[in-house]
Enzyme design. Sequence first.
Site, PDB file in Angstrom:
ATOM      1  N   ASP A 173     -17.331  13.234 -12.304  1.00  0.00           N
ATOM      2  CA  ASP A 173     -17.242  12.509 -14.079  1.00  0.00           C
ATOM      3  C   ASP A 173     -17.042  11.136 -13.510  1.00  0.00           C
ATOM      4  O   ASP A 173     -15.656  10.860 -14.535  1.00  0.00           O
ATOM      5  CB  ASP A 173     -15.951  13.565 -14.278  1.00  0.00           C
TER       6      ASP A 173
ATOM      7  N   LEU B 129     -24.337  18.738   5.416  1.00  0.00           N
ATOM      8  CA  LEU B 129     -24.411  19.747   6.237  1.00  0.00           C
ATOM      9  C   LEU B 129     -25.986  20.853   6.676  1.00  0.00           C
ATOM     10  O   LEU B 129     -26.269  20.763   7.590  1.00  0.00           O
ATOM     11  CB  LEU B 129     -22.931  20.471   7.202  1.00  0.00           C
ATOM     12  N   GLY B 130     -25.635  20.974   5.844  1.00  0.00           N
ATOM     13  CA  GLY B 130     -26.835  21.663   5.481  1.00  0.00           C
ATOM     14  C   GLY B 130     -26.826  23.399   5.902  1.00  0.00           C
ATOM     15  O   GLY B 130     -26.840  24.408   6.655  1.00  0.00           O
ATOM     16  N   VAL B 131     -25.471  24.147   5.100  1.00  0.00           N
ATOM     17  CA  VAL B 131     -24.901  25.244   6.009  1.00  0.00           C
ATOM     18  C   VAL B 131     -24.271  25.946   4.378  1.00  0.00           C
ATOM     19  O   VAL B 131     -23.665  25.553   3.901  1.00  0.00           O
ATOM     20  CB  VAL B 131     -23.583  25.398   6.381  1.00  0.00           C
TER      21      VAL B 131
ATOM     22  N   HIS C 197     -18.308  11.566 -18.526  1.00  0.00           N
ATOM     23  CA  HIS C 197     -18.580  12.136 -19.775  1.00  0.00           C
ATOM     24  C   HIS C 197     -18.368  11.587 -21.540  1.00  0.00           C
ATOM     25  O   HIS C 197     -18.510  12.388 -22.109  1.00  0.00           O
ATOM     26  CB  HIS C 197     -17.464  13.725 -20.368  1.00  0.00           C
TER      27      HIS C 197
ATOM     28  N   ILE D 201     -20.556  28.032   3.177  1.00  0.00           N
ATOM     29  CA  ILE D 201     -19.236  28.461   4.331  1.00  0.00           C
ATOM     30  C   ILE D 201     -18.999  29.786   3.265  1.00  0.00           C
ATOM     31  O   ILE D 201     -19.058  29.766   2.039  1.00  0.00           O
ATOM     32  CB  ILE D 201     -19.553  27.431   4.622  1.00  0.00           C
TER      33      ILE D 201
ATOM     34  N   SER E   3      -9.891  10.402 -22.200  1.00  0.00           N
ATOM     35  CA  SER E   3     -10.632   9.887 -20.688  1.00  0.00           C
ATOM     36  C   SER E   3     -11.400   8.646 -19.874  1.00  0.00           C
ATOM     37  O   SER E   3     -11.972   7.453 -21.280  1.00  0.00           O
ATOM     38  CB  SER E   3     -11.786  11.107 -21.245  1.00  0.00           C
TER      39      SER E   3
END
Length: 457
Positions: free
Chosen positions: A117, A245-247, A87, A249, A190
Amino acid sequence: MATFAKPESLAPLAEQISPSVVNITTSTMVEGRTGPQGMVPEGSPFEDFFREFQDRNNGDGNRPRRSSALGSGFVISEDGFVVTNNHVIDGADEITIEFFSGEELKAEVIGTDPNTDIALLKVETDEPLPFVTFGDSNTARVGDWVIAMGNPLGQGFSVSAGIVSARNRALSGTYDDYIQTDAAINRGNSGGPLFNMDGNVIGVNTAILSPNGGSIGIGFSMASNVVTRVVDQLKEFGETRRGWLGVRIQDVTEDIAEGLGLEEAKGALITDVPEGPAKEAGLETGDVILSFDGVDVADTRGLVRQVGNSAVGATVRVTVQRDGKSQTIKVVLGRREEADGAIPAAQQNAPDEPEAPATATMMGLTLTPLTDAIREELGADADMSGLAVTEVDEASEAFEKGLRVGDIITEAGQQKVASISDLEGRVKAAKDAGRKSLLLLVRRAGDPRFVALTLPE
């Protein structure tokens, strides 16, 4: 009572690490504004005054102008790699690095990761630069002394000291692992480093919790063990490459654990398996992921972080509980960045609808089977089957757990439901099995989640 001494002075350590800390100035062209927006409320009696003031000073209020911002960073290699917050440099046309010596160099962006970030910059220099190394953030204990360095409020190089106040804080991101500290961190800090007493970077100062914009002793630094993985990938690829993983949850609560017959409320409950690695491997909705690549899964946050830290294309063993039994499935991980933004395609085949849909009330819910008209009204897939919630008793457990009118119940007791009689059968089966609650799969605007409701007497 034991007493603990703190160091006589932090000056030797500060002198050692200061040359590696940098101030960062960014320059960005922004569109001009026709009025004093942001200076006074619209319609304020002072609006005309500020507009005249702005016109006198800026001439044409619509003319693009150059905006500057200040932040901090630190050098991690003698050949000029610099770490800061994304940022700090996001959208910048020009980035200038100022070193402790006063020397200034232009920097280019090597890569960024908005999820953590973090940004990696590079400066070109003939001379080797003083640099600092990353430490192991996992060894940082609550109560350890730390030093924050940076450019607070644009005042120039500054050092502040404090202790580690808490560990493993999550703010809002998927991969968050923040160290909380009371070392003073303000705007402009930052991207600066958080050092341990060995002079190693254990965090990147990222955010503060404050009612007034200034430090009140609650600052957050992204843990170095997260940052190093990101930096390594940015250096090698110019982008992150996280495992996928493609789930979908959710956490396993006590009542969900009871509804599933689990001994403990831990693991990650799969609510949806769209097209992807998990579906290809055979994972299913309703599976509870107990371990991933040999590591026990405590909750969804831990699983998401571990999957993200895994290599793309790696074959991992995923142990799940399904129908009361444990089984291990091998999954070849995809890449998270390629999957982001994809629309999950998880649809169910609906049986023939009854000619006259019945309505029933149970567990605080008034339910009716889906019809074409209801599907259209709720924006559901044309072939989705289930029960639509038409009323929710506000005094019920169902309302307390977030069920609302328009929700669609597609499963009960991990079995599909298309009619009231299906649900009544699931309730009876759960009672016969000695369960105290029934697990429902609820979809709202396509997003699924499991809810466990206490069975009626």
